[in-house]
Design a protein around this motif. Structure first.
Motif, short mmCIF file in Angstrom:
data_model
loop_
_atom_site.label_atom_id
_atom_site.label_comp_id
_atom_site.label_asym_id
_atom_site.label_seq_id
_atom_site.Cartn_x
_atom_site.Cartn_y
_atom_site.Cartn_z
N LEU A 10 0.81 -1.22 0.00
CA LEU A 10 0.00 0.00 0.00
C LEU A 10 0.84 1.27 0.00
O LEU A 10 0.32 2.36 -0.18
CB LEU A 10 -0.93 0.00 1.22
N GLY A 11 2.13 1.15 0.25
CA GLY A 11 2.97 2.35 0.31
C GLY A 11 2.82 3.14 1.59
O GLY A 11 3.09 4.34 1.63
N ILE A 12 2.38 2.48 2.66
CA ILE A 12 2.17 3.13 3.96
C ILE A 12 3.39 2.90 4.84
O ILE A 12 3.98 1.81 4.83
CB ILE A 12 0.91 2.58 4.65
N ARG A 13 3.77 3.91 5.61
CA ARG A 13 4.82 3.77 6.61
C ARG A 13 4.35 4.44 7.90
O ARG A 13 3.73 5.50 7.86
CB ARG A 13 6.13 4.38 6.13
N MET A 14 4.66 3.80 9.03
CA MET A 14 4.19 4.32 10.31
C MET A 14 5.33 4.48 11.29
O MET A 14 6.22 3.63 11.37
CB MET A 14 3.12 3.40 10.90
N LEU A 15 5.26 5.56 12.05
CA LEU A 15 6.19 5.82 13.14
C LEU A 15 5.38 5.93 14.43
O LEU A 15 4.55 6.83 14.58
CB LEU A 15 6.96 7.12 12.90
N ARG A 47 -5.01 4.37 -1.45
CA ARG A 47 -5.75 3.85 -2.59
C ARG A 47 -6.23 4.96 -3.51
O ARG A 47 -6.24 4.81 -4.73
CB ARG A 47 -6.95 3.03 -2.10
N GLU A 48 -6.61 6.09 -2.93
CA GLU A 48 -7.17 7.18 -3.73
C GLU A 48 -6.08 8.06 -4.35
O GLU A 48 -6.23 8.53 -5.48
CB GLU A 48 -8.10 8.03 -2.87
N LEU A 49 -5.01 8.30 -3.62
CA LEU A 49 -4.01 9.27 -4.05
C LEU A 49 -2.84 8.65 -4.81
O LEU A 49 -2.13 9.35 -5.53
CB LEU A 49 -3.47 10.04 -2.84
N PHE A 104 -7.43 4.80 7.79
CA PHE A 104 -7.35 6.15 7.25
C PHE A 104 -6.27 6.21 6.17
O PHE A 104 -6.49 6.70 5.06
CB PHE A 104 -7.03 7.13 8.39
N ALA A 105 -5.08 5.70 6.50
CA ALA A 105 -3.97 5.72 5.55
C ALA A 105 -4.26 4.86 4.33
O ALA A 105 -3.91 5.23 3.20
CB ALA A 105 -2.69 5.24 6.24
N GLY A 130 -11.94 4.96 10.15
CA GLY A 130 -10.80 5.46 9.39
C GLY A 130 -11.20 6.01 8.04
O GLY A 130 -10.70 7.06 7.60
N GLU A 131 -12.11 5.32 7.37
CA GLU A 131 -12.51 5.76 6.03
C GLU A 131 -13.39 7.01 6.08
O GLU A 131 -13.31 7.86 5.19
CB GLU A 131 -13.21 4.62 5.30
N ARG A 132 -14.20 7.15 7.12
CA ARG A 132 -14.97 8.39 7.27
C ARG A 132 -14.04 9.57 7.57
O ARG A 132 -14.26 10.68 7.08
CB ARG A 132 -16.03 8.24 8.36
N LEU A 133 -13.02 9.34 8.38
CA LEU A 133 -12.03 10.40 8.61
C LEU A 133 -11.37 10.81 7.30
O LEU A 133 -11.17 12.00 7.03
CB LEU A 133 -10.96 9.91 9.58
N ALA A 134 -11.04 9.83 6.47
CA ALA A 134 -10.32 10.11 5.22
C ALA A 134 -11.15 10.93 4.24
O ALA A 134 -10.59 11.61 3.37
CB ALA A 134 -9.88 8.80 4.57
#
Length: 506
Positions: free
Chosen positions: A141-146, A190-192, A184-185, A366-370
């Motif tokens: 997904l190209g997500i990274r978390m700290l 997926r959209e961006l 959220f991420a 998460g999706e409603r926040l997004a």
């Protein structure tokens, strides 16, 4: 995409403490696998020997700074386009060199709050199979978390690079990640189609006071006594004051979580912040009044720290829980009223039924926040929210309620599970009540007429106020817009909305 604006604030507010033993350092938020914010100038800062020249290199840019009298330095990389190509970030002085591998450029978001933000994918997956499927999905997904989990502190506490690291999203890393932040991420990714970074600093069971910068309390007369009482350990007085708080440990003290988990990250370039908190300001014996003022202090304080006066800030309204969760009723309204703060938004979750204080369905949350940044910042044609109370018009015994965010029109619907709400036009509109001048609430009949809800009650001949879904766990909050998003609970007269059961109210 991802536009942000930065103001100018003194560097001393954000610097690291200078240590002569460390000739060159950079803020701990920079590291291997980090994501830098696209589309804006990116601050890079740290410490070095006084007078030392520091060069920062990344993606073909070389920028410099000179360490000041206390050894602090800051410089800025120019705005960059999003890129999933991992590149090296180099920070060097004459005799020292720091290198960070596989750094990419995309959208970076702060995520914080208490346990419902911290609640992990693994914890949700044990109760909801769809979360388990998402957790085990091998899609890149190209997500990274700290994750920033530093103990609280009475003063600025720098991040320890040896105790935190950016994690590249994968089935192996997901179980311990925030479920709300992940979904959220995932929606943004997926959209961006750009890398998404999350800097997550939530702490379960903690009130909002710990996350607010200490100096932000001073700007609000209603909040100043909180600092004074906490500083002198008069915690019983603090508990009893209007809009007070129960301090259970040092992390609940004003500013102490901010000092250790947000301040050392600032002013890292970010696209905005998401926030899920409130339970520890609305529990038994807790006073949710003035939460909207605390939200203003929180948001303004973070915006100043991150040098973004208009930094987007999107929060989650508390869901339904239990009928006896009386304080949650008032706190939801305080959260709704905090939407008066510019560049803010709120995900409504009143329809996501669960008997647990930690609902498993963090997918919808998460999706409603997004939807808020997708609509507001990334120019997608989305309705960001369900109906939000706008105003009432009273004529005789009839109350007409109008809303923002109609989303193609109002409808009566019911949501079950993770599917979209199903329209139920033959069902009565539920959870509306009217009150007369005595402030006593009575069940009311409500129906949709064009873009309004018309409310009447045979028990109230001269209504002065209307409210919707104002229970600890409203049974059937079934007002939606045609975008499939639920209406927020609301009360047209805050004076008529108790904050505690009658025997406990002041």
């Amino acid at each position: 995409m991802g536009k942000s604006s930065y103001g100018l604030l003194p560097l001393a507010l954000f610097c690291l403490p200078y240590s002569p033993a460390s000739a060159l350092s950079v803020a701990g938020v920079f590291g291997n696998h980090a994501i830098l914010q696209q589309g804006v100038r990116v601050p890079v800062w740290g410490t070095a020997k006084e007078g030392a020249q520091v060069e920062v290199s990344f993606a073909g840019q070389q920028v410099t700074a000179t360490a000041g009298a206390q050894g602090q330095w800051m410089t800025w990389l120019g705005a960059m386009e999003a890129s999933s190509k991992g590149r090296k970030l180099t920070v060097q002085s004459v005799n020292h060199r720091l290198e960070f591998e596989n750094v990419v450029v995309g959208e970076v978001w702060l995520a914080s709050g208490q346990s419902n933000m911290q609640w992990t994918l693994k914890s949700c997956a044990s109760r909801l199979k769809e979360v388990k499927i998402a957790m085990e999905d091998k899609t890149n997904l190209g997500i990274r978390m700290l994750r920033v989990g530093t103990p609280d502190s009475p003063h600025f506490r720098p991040l320890d690079r040896n105790r935190l690291r950016w994690q590249i999203d994968s089935p192996a890393s997901r179980p311990s990640q925030s479920a709300v932040a992940f979904f959220f991420a995932r929606k943004l990714a997926r959209e961006l189609k750009v890398p998404i970074g999350i800097i997550e600093s939530s702490w379960g069971g903690k009130p909002i006071e710990g996350f607010i910068p200490l100096k932000a309390f001073a700007r609000h007369a209603a909040l100043q006594p909180i600092v004074a009482l906490a500083a002198t350990n008069r915690l019983e007085e603090l508990k009893r004051m209007e809009g007070g708080v129960i301090i259970r440990n040092t992390a609940g003290m004003p500013g102490r979580i901010f000092n250790s988990r947000l301040a050392p990250v600032a002013p890292f370039a970010v696209a905005g912040a998401i926030w899920y908190q409130g339970e520890s300001n609305a529990g038994t014996g807790e006073d949710p009044r003035n939460y909207r003022i605390k939200m203003e202090a929180l948001i303004t304080g973070w915006r100043q720290a991150f040098m973004q006066p208009n930094m987007p800030f999107y929060s989650v309204q508390l869901p339904a829980y239990r009928d006896e969760a009386f304080g949650w009723i008032r706190l939801r309204e305080e959260q709704r009223l905090s939407l008066a703060i510019p560049h803010s938004g709120m995900a409504v979750t009143i329809d996501l039924q669960d008997t647990d204080i930690h609902p498993a369905n963090k997918i919808d949350v998460g999706e409603r926040l997004a939807r808020w940044p997708l609509s507001r910042q990334y120019d997608q044609e989305l309705i960001p929210s369900g109906p939000l109370y706008k105003e009432t018009r009273i004529t005789g015994s009839t109350v007409r309620v109008s809303f923002h965010h109609l989303g193609g029109g109002l409808m009566i619907a019911r949501k079950e599970g993770l599917g979209p709400p199903r329209e139920t036009p033959a069902t009565d509109l539920a959870e509306f009540e009217l009150a007369g001048s005595d402030g006593v609430w009575h069940a009311a009949a409500a129906e949709i007429e064009s873009e309004e809800v018309v409310v009447t009650s045979p028990a109230v001949s001269s209504p002065v106020a209307v409210r919707y879904a104002c229970g600890g766990a409203p049974e059937n909050p079934n007002l939606y817009n045609r975008a499939g998003l639920p209406a927020s609970p609301f009360c047209s007269n805050l004076e008529f909305l108790p904050w505690a059961p009658p025997a406990a109210a002041k």
